[in-house]
Design an enzyme around this catalytic site. Structure first.
Site, PDB file in Angstrom:
ATOM      1  N   ASP A 162       0.788   6.482   1.621  1.00  0.00           N
ATOM      2  CA  ASP A 162       0.166   5.282   2.453  1.00  0.00           C
ATOM      3  C   ASP A 162      -0.667   5.786   3.854  1.00  0.00           C
ATOM      4  O   ASP A 162      -1.199   5.050   4.431  1.00  0.00           O
ATOM      5  CB  ASP A 162       0.881   4.152   2.600  1.00  0.00           C
ATOM      6  CG  ASP A 162       2.193   4.330   3.573  1.00  0.00           C
ATOM      7  OD1 ASP A 162       3.252   5.264   2.888  1.00  0.00           O
ATOM      8  OD2 ASP A 162       2.475   3.940   4.537  1.00  0.00           O
TER       9      ASP A 162
ATOM     10  N   ARG B 240      -6.746   4.293   1.570  1.00  0.00           N
ATOM     11  CA  ARG B 240      -5.369   5.302   1.426  1.00  0.00           C
ATOM     12  C   ARG B 240      -5.388   5.712   0.139  1.00  0.00           C
ATOM     13  O   ARG B 240      -5.916   4.679  -0.711  1.00  0.00           O
ATOM     14  CB  ARG B 240      -4.250   4.719   2.157  1.00  0.00           C
ATOM     15  CG  ARG B 240      -4.615   4.125   3.621  1.00  0.00           C
ATOM     16  CD  ARG B 240      -3.333   2.965   3.612  1.00  0.00           C
ATOM     17  NE  ARG B 240      -3.718   2.191   5.018  1.00  0.00           N
ATOM     18  CZ  ARG B 240      -3.219   2.456   6.043  1.00  0.00           C
ATOM     19  NH1 ARG B 240      -2.265   3.175   6.109  1.00  0.00           N
ATOM     20  NH2 ARG B 240      -3.579   1.535   7.289  1.00  0.00           N
TER      21      ARG B 240
ATOM     22  N   ASP C 183      -2.311   7.282  11.595  1.00  0.00           N
ATOM     23  CA  ASP C 183      -0.993   6.804  11.733  1.00  0.00           C
ATOM     24  C   ASP C 183      -0.289   7.934  12.569  1.00  0.00           C
ATOM     25  O   ASP C 183       0.157   8.892  12.172  1.00  0.00           O
ATOM     26  CB  ASP C 183      -0.194   6.804  10.453  1.00  0.00           C
ATOM     27  CG  ASP C 183       1.221   5.977  10.692  1.00  0.00           C
ATOM     28  OD1 ASP C 183       1.549   5.944  12.042  1.00  0.00           O
ATOM     29  OD2 ASP C 183       1.764   5.433  10.056  1.00  0.00           O
TER      30      ASP C 183
END
EC number: 2.7.7.-
Length: 483
Positions: free
Chosen positions: A253, A184, A263
């Site tokens: 992130d 990331r 995510d």
């Protein structure tokens, strides 16, 4: 049948990047039960679906009994969360099991989410409720079917225990997901913050070798790496915008070096088109609103550039100047990808100057706020001569009539449009219905959604409810992180 000894993991992240992880073990899962398994993905990874359903397979999917070839670690990263810098984030409730080299030669991480508290947990219990893990499974697999670069969901396993959240006890679960890597922007921020240039260089060399190997031949490999990541992210964000996808938590992130979406916490798809749409309960200021996503992506990439500065040139002023030049190219790359995608969505012929149509379309959508997905899908009907379905999507049809006339005069191709404009997306109200049923023990609505979302461009009789927005008077949709 496969045995645990037959599952061969590689661990190049652990081998090459000491200092960017902590070895750690998963928490016990008292009574593991397989809830969902993507058998086709398992086969693509070289795993036997039947074996994954055994006690040994569940030991892998929960991290409680990984094969000897695996080395479970919690990855370290930093990040800007809602604009504020946190120097030590990391996998607080997740573990990297290792890397599988699939039969097609592609290297994929296997990563467990909800596997228990790690030293990066920052006060949380490290566990995950069932509903958010099913949500990520649903939405990430929908994104894959829509052609968006994304992490994939291999399995959801219920742990047999309850986790306490604000709404009370909820069934616990672990999500096993895959990615081309979990590197990331925040990983680079963490490495840069160590002050050890060798750590940062090893990370950059690893990212180049894994994702952009041709960068190694460039005059400045690290500047070229930055350029490739800028281009990958520009293309990714354009795809989000085309589909009306709102990530909801675009912290540094949560931006990958590979250009994959990662995510799926407080994410959602637009119903009514609205540049100011925010679905996350924690985004009170609208930082990550739908219309802000391109600008936030560029802001995140500026943080990536800052982390890379020590590698770009020994003269910091030169390094900053070079990085700035590449970063300024994000806008052009994004706009090119955005406009090319909208040309396809509108079925416009090659060579047409589409700028006036696209400019007027943006104003029209922002004013009339039609259902984002249905508007583009029903344009195919208008291209075939029936504008009724599109006009029915707005309160005042006269608002769209002038634009429709100009667009149809360009000779749009409805066949092209049907291939890129989905009829089915993970409708927020349907996702919530399915998750509520699943937590109560009924997985059928989730299974139906997965079947529908696997073929998002194929309109099918009897599936009309999966294409419809929520009815009038429905309460505004809000998502939660599920942490």
């Amino acid at each position: 049948m496969t045995a645990a000894a037959d599952v061969a993991f590689e661990n190049t992240f652990v081998r090459d990047l000491e200092g960017l992880y902590l070895p750690w073990d998963a928490a016990p899962a008292p009574e593991p039960r397989l809830v969902l398994l993507d058998e086709a993905l398992a086969v693509d990874l070289g795993l036997d679906p039947a074996w994954l359903r055994t006690a040994e397979g569940l030991g892998l999917l929960t991290g409680t009994a990984p094969p000897e070839s695996a080395t479970t670690v919690a990855q370290a990263y930093a990040g800007h969360q809602f604009g504020g810098y946190s120097p030590r984030l990391g996998d607080g409730r997740a573990l990297l099991v290792g890397e599988l080299v699939a039969p097609d030669g592609q290297r994929r991480d296997l990563h467990l989410k909800g596997s228990g508290r790690t030293p990066f947990a920052r006060g949380g219990d490290g566990k995950a409720p069932l509903a958010p893990m099913l949500r990520e499974y649903l939405v990430s697999e929908a994104m894959h079917a829509l052609g968006v670069p994304t992490t994939r969901s291999l399995a959801v396993v219920a742990t047999g225990e309850f986790v306490m959240r604000e709404r009370g006890p909820e069934p616990g679960a672990i999500l096993a997901r895959t990615a081309s890597s979990h590197l990331r922007v925040g990983t680079f921020q963490f490495a840069a913050a160590t002050g050890d240039r060798d750590v940062l260089r090893r990370l950059a060399d690893y990212a180049i070798a894994r994702h952009h190997p041709s960068c190694a031949d460039a005059d400045n490999p690290y500047l070229e790496l930055f350029r490739r990541v800028v281009d990958a992210q520009a293309a990714l964000i354009a795809r989000w915008m085309h589909l009306g996808f709102v990530h909801g938590v675009m912290n540094t992130d949560n931006m990958t070096i590979s250009g994959e979406t990662i995510d799926y916490g407080p994410c959602a798809f637009l119903d009514a088109h609205d540049p100011a749409a925010v679905y996350s309960s924690i985004d009170s200021g609208g930082r990550y609103a739908y219309g802000n996503q391109p600008g936030i992506a560029q802001w995140n990439l500026a943080r990536f550039a800052e982390a890379l500065v020590p590698l770009l040139d020994d003269d910091q002023d030169v390094a900053v100047r070079e990085a700035t030049g590449v970063l300024e190219g994000f806008a052009d790359a994004y706009l090119a990808a955005r406009d090319a995608g909208y040309r396809r969505k509108l079925g416009l012929p090659d060579g047409l100057d589409a700028a006036p149509l696209l400019t007027d379309l943006a104003a029209l959508l922002a004013e009339a706020k039609p259902d984002h997905t249905l508007f583009f899908r029903r344009l195919s009907d208008a291209a075939r001569g029936d504008a009724g379905p599109v006009r029915d999507l707005v309160d005042d049809p006269s608002v769209v009539d002038g634009w429709l006339e100009s667009w149809r005069a360009a000779g749009p191709d409805p066949e092209v449009m049907d291939r890129v404009n989905p009829i089915y997306i993970p409708r927020n109200h349907l996702v919530e219905e399915a998750l509520t049923a699943a937590v109560a023990g009924d997985l059928e609505p989730v299974q139906w959604m997965l079947q529908v979302l696997a073929r998002p461009f194929d309109e099918r009789e009897g599936y009309e409810r999966f294409a419809q927005p929520p009815g009038p008077g429905t309460a505004p949709f809000v998502t939660f992180c599920g942490t």
